[in-house]
Scaffold this motif. Sequence first.
Motif, PDB file in Angstrom:
ATOM      1  N   UNK A  58      89.570  20.148  54.759  1.00  0.00           N
ATOM      2  CA  UNK A  58      88.540  20.895  54.038  1.00  0.00           C
ATOM      3  C   UNK A  58      89.034  21.184  52.628  1.00  0.00           C
ATOM      4  N   UNK A  59      88.197  20.914  51.653  1.00  0.00           N
ATOM      5  CA  UNK A  59      88.521  21.162  50.244  1.00  0.00           C
ATOM      6  C   UNK A  59      87.955  22.515  49.828  1.00  0.00           C
ATOM      7  N   UNK A  95      79.869  17.538  43.247  1.00  0.00           N
ATOM      8  CA  UNK A  95      79.972  17.925  44.659  1.00  0.00           C
ATOM      9  C   UNK A  95      78.850  17.272  45.460  1.00  0.00           C
ATOM     10  N   UNK A  96      77.623  17.340  44.931  1.00  0.00           N
ATOM     11  CA  UNK A  96      76.485  16.739  45.630  1.00  0.00           C
ATOM     12  C   UNK A  96      76.698  15.250  45.841  1.00  0.00           C
ATOM     13  N   UNK A  97      77.201  14.565  44.826  1.00  0.00           N
ATOM     14  CA  UNK A  97      77.444  13.119  44.932  1.00  0.00           C
ATOM     15  C   UNK A  97      78.524  12.813  45.964  1.00  0.00           C
ATOM     16  N   UNK A  98      79.607  13.591  45.926  1.00  0.00           N
ATOM     17  CA  UNK A  98      80.700  13.368  46.872  1.00  0.00           C
ATOM     18  C   UNK A  98      80.229  13.561  48.308  1.00  0.00           C
ATOM     19  N   UNK A  99      79.451  14.594  48.544  1.00  0.00           N
ATOM     20  CA  UNK A  99      78.946  14.857  49.889  1.00  0.00           C
ATOM     21  C   UNK A  99      78.004  13.750  50.349  1.00  0.00           C
ATOM     22  N   UNK A 100      77.134  13.290  49.476  1.00  0.00           N
ATOM     23  CA  UNK A 100      76.202  12.213  49.824  1.00  0.00           C
ATOM     24  C   UNK A 100      76.936  10.895  50.076  1.00  0.00           C
ATOM     25  N   UNK A 129      90.375  13.470  44.853  1.00  0.00           N
ATOM     26  CA  UNK A 129      90.790  13.950  46.178  1.00  0.00           C
ATOM     27  C   UNK A 129      89.866  13.488  47.287  1.00  0.00           C
ATOM     28  N   UNK A 130      88.631  13.187  46.962  1.00  0.00           N
ATOM     29  CA  UNK A 130      87.644  12.813  47.971  1.00  0.00           C
ATOM     30  C   UNK A 130      88.024  11.498  48.636  1.00  0.00           C
ATOM     31  N   UNK A 131      88.062  11.538  49.970  1.00  0.00           N
ATOM     32  CA  UNK A 131      88.244  10.309  50.743  1.00  0.00           C
ATOM     33  C   UNK A 131      87.607  10.505  52.113  1.00  0.00           C
ATOM     34  N   UNK A 132      87.791   9.531  52.990  1.00  0.00           N
ATOM     35  CA  UNK A 132      87.120   9.570  54.296  1.00  0.00           C
ATOM     36  C   UNK A 132      87.696  10.617  55.244  1.00  0.00           C
ATOM     37  N   UNK A 133      88.803  11.262  54.858  1.00  0.00           N
ATOM     38  CA  UNK A 133      89.402  12.279  55.738  1.00  0.00           C
ATOM     39  C   UNK A 133      88.735  13.639  55.599  1.00  0.00           C
ATOM     40  N   UNK A 134      87.907  13.831  54.584  1.00  0.00           N
ATOM     41  CA  UNK A 134      87.378  15.160  54.268  1.00  0.00           C
ATOM     42  C   UNK A 134      86.207  15.505  55.185  1.00  0.00           C
TER      43      UNK A 134
END
Length: 376
Positions: A115-116, A193-198, A163-168
């Motif tokens: 969790x970030x 944030x919205x883009x990373x979550x999508x 930092x965003x990857x498939x582990x989040x």
Amino acid sequence: MSALFGNYGKRRARIVKGQGTIVEDSTGKKYLDFTSGIAVVSLGHANPAIVKAIHDQSEKLWHISNLFDIPGQEKVAQKLIADTHFSYAFFCNSGAEANEAAIKLARKHTGKNHIITFEKSFHGRTFGAMSATGQGKVHNGFGPLVEKFTILPFNDVAALEATIDDSVAAIMLEMIQGEGGVNSVSPEFAAAIAKACDDKGILLIIDEVQTGIGRTGTRYAYEQTILKPNIVTLAKGLGGGFPVGGMLGTAELYDTFSPGTHGTTFGGNPLAMSVAETVLDHVFEPAFLQHVQELSTYFVKQLKANLPSNYTVQGQGLLLGIGCGDAEVAPYIATAEEKGLLLVGAGPNVIRLLPPLTVSKAEINEAIAILKTILS
């Protein structure tokens, strides 16, 4: 000699009663309360509607446990999710409990642990919530924290994207960091944030413990951004002074919290729900929220007109901060108390302004006159 642990730095004034925005200490001295119990007493002290709700429900049923149906929970849940993309609610007793529930729900639903969260954030003092909090002073002395929390700089798009990857499993943040300095999420950061979550199917948890229930002029602060969270946590203003916490979630999360996966003894009891329903009946009225926005506009305008230019004004609604540069605000807060104005800090260099949502313009003017004297 006190029989209490010394984990609170107590103020000099001993407050014994209050009405609306005014509180009184044991000597009879009156104060303007611009702390609201740290964004809790949303409808003011001893609000007649809340007093009546507590009295009426106390003569029927206080507690029955969640082994039984509690009709008040359904009423409050429906009010909280109405006209939103949320489908379900869970009730507990505090913001920390709500955030613990959110962390558990996100991990269990995704099957991931990472969790970030962000620097200067505050999510509570229980172990999971404390581990999510981006402030070392909250962590110190308690040994190993809960693993798999990555704490990034706030409003730093590059750090997030790196930092965003498939582990989040989830990103967790406050729309305005109350304890951390009244820092608002920037539009650019919200978009990232919205883009990373999508892009990665990451859950978004927004901690609205301090910003929710009308504090920023809308029901929830996220409504003023492009963000569409999967989970929102609530407390503070939801009970208007009575201990109530809550978590809202979207439809796809329902099966994750099946019977036995999470619970609370006191959460959502009939007394708490009667108070929360009363608060929502007032705060969620469009005219009430519009009035909060108008008060905020007036407050900010008067602050900027009356304070020296080296001070900054930040925040939204009636969660405002006065940035004092490198100056420590503790002496200002102590002097304000002597002059009859109760304030609270947001980190070492920001004065936080949290009046009840029912504050009047006349009371705002009184507070500004005191602030002007102190800060000039």
